[in-house]
Scaffold this motif. Sequence first.
Motif, short mmCIF file in Angstrom:
data_model
loop_
_atom_site.label_atom_id
_atom_site.label_comp_id
_atom_site.label_asym_id
_atom_site.label_seq_id
_atom_site.Cartn_x
_atom_site.Cartn_y
_atom_site.Cartn_z
N SER A 76 0.84 -1.20 0.00
CA SER A 76 0.00 0.00 0.00
C SER A 76 0.88 1.25 0.00
CB SER A 76 -0.91 0.02 1.24
OG SER A 76 -1.72 -1.13 1.31
N GLU A 81 2.79 -0.23 5.00
CA GLU A 81 3.05 -0.27 3.56
C GLU A 81 3.08 -1.69 3.02
OE1 GLU A 81 6.58 1.97 2.83
OE2 GLU A 81 5.56 3.91 3.14
N TRP A 150 -8.12 -5.80 4.47
CA TRP A 150 -6.95 -4.91 4.32
C TRP A 150 -6.97 -3.91 5.47
CZ3 TRP A 150 -7.75 0.35 2.13
CH2 TRP A 150 -6.56 1.10 2.08
N TYR A 152 -5.44 -0.47 7.44
CA TYR A 152 -4.83 0.82 7.16
C TYR A 152 -4.81 1.66 8.43
CZ TYR A 152 -9.78 2.13 6.79
OH TYR A 152 -11.11 2.32 7.04
N ASP A 229 -2.98 4.35 -6.05
CA ASP A 229 -3.34 3.15 -5.31
C ASP A 229 -4.87 3.08 -5.27
OD1 ASP A 229 -3.87 1.10 -3.49
OD2 ASP A 229 -2.21 1.63 -2.18
N LYS A 231 -6.86 1.16 -3.82
CA LYS A 231 -7.40 0.91 -2.48
C LYS A 231 -7.66 2.22 -1.76
CE LYS A 231 -3.84 -1.65 -1.28
NZ LYS A 231 -3.10 -1.63 -2.57
#
Length: 312
Positions: A76, A81, A150, A152, A229, A231
């Motif tokens: 990411s 990351e 995912w 973050y 990105d 996402k």
Amino acid sequence: MHNRKEITMHLNNTPHKVLPIKEERHKLFGSVEPGPKHKPVEKDKMADLQNQKKDFLFELDAVGITNVKHPIIINSKTQPEQQTSIASFTFTSTIQQSNKGTNMSRFMEQLALYSQQGFQTELSLLKEFTKELAERLGQKDASIELTFPWFYERKGPSSGIAGLNHADLTIKVTYHETTGYQVNVGISVLITTLCPCSKEISEYSAHNQRGNVKVEVSLSDDYDEAIVDWKLALLEAAESNASARLHPILKRPDEKMVTEEAYENPRFVEDMARLVAADLYEMPFVTSFTVTCQNEESIHMHDAIATIHFEK
């Protein structure tokens, strides 16, 4: 030597059983000796029913395997990351009317090959994977679909204390020998919405609820993951149009800011769907999209839902 009858002994005042050996225990519960075997054990001499060629009535749109759990590596442009996760995979291809079936083991052989150095989720690698899968299967096309959580980083708006939020992601890549690639990605993320009607009619306060925003988009052929990105782009489209974002850690100054932000930005599910759609419409690498917003209502027994699909 004791016979195989049960013998009760007392060691340290604890009853002790002498059991039959394992082979005899298996026989006790139905195991039998292997029978005679006459069929070949060499692969090239075995019957291959799936590779029969006849008129099997219909072409099949998708044949393969699903619900395959496997570790993956996600990269990411935000913290963390790089992270590991577990994805649920589906691998398929079409089957022509003249083919009886597919070779199921080849799907897993392809996955094992790409997992030797860790299975990466970059779209460029998934494209290579899908094209090679079609070639391995001897078919004109193939597809791979995976869903996975995912994580973050999200900081408190006042304190700056960081924690991890998560969203569910979906990637589907289809390859065809004549038309090339089709790439679809999606996100499902939780947000906060505050009811505009409740705010308008009440003397004070307003009810709010947790909402779920699901976005599915088709990516253009010239989309470059190294520049944008997807996402983060889809996450921002969902969260920035909500009444407020969700946070893993909130101190009192953070909670005050989030509560006031929600009050200042009331949203119906209809509002959310249209606002998210507007952001997606402005993304040059998105060719079509579907947005679904669903609120788990806090003062009703039902949920509220709104959906929009748009082809650019």
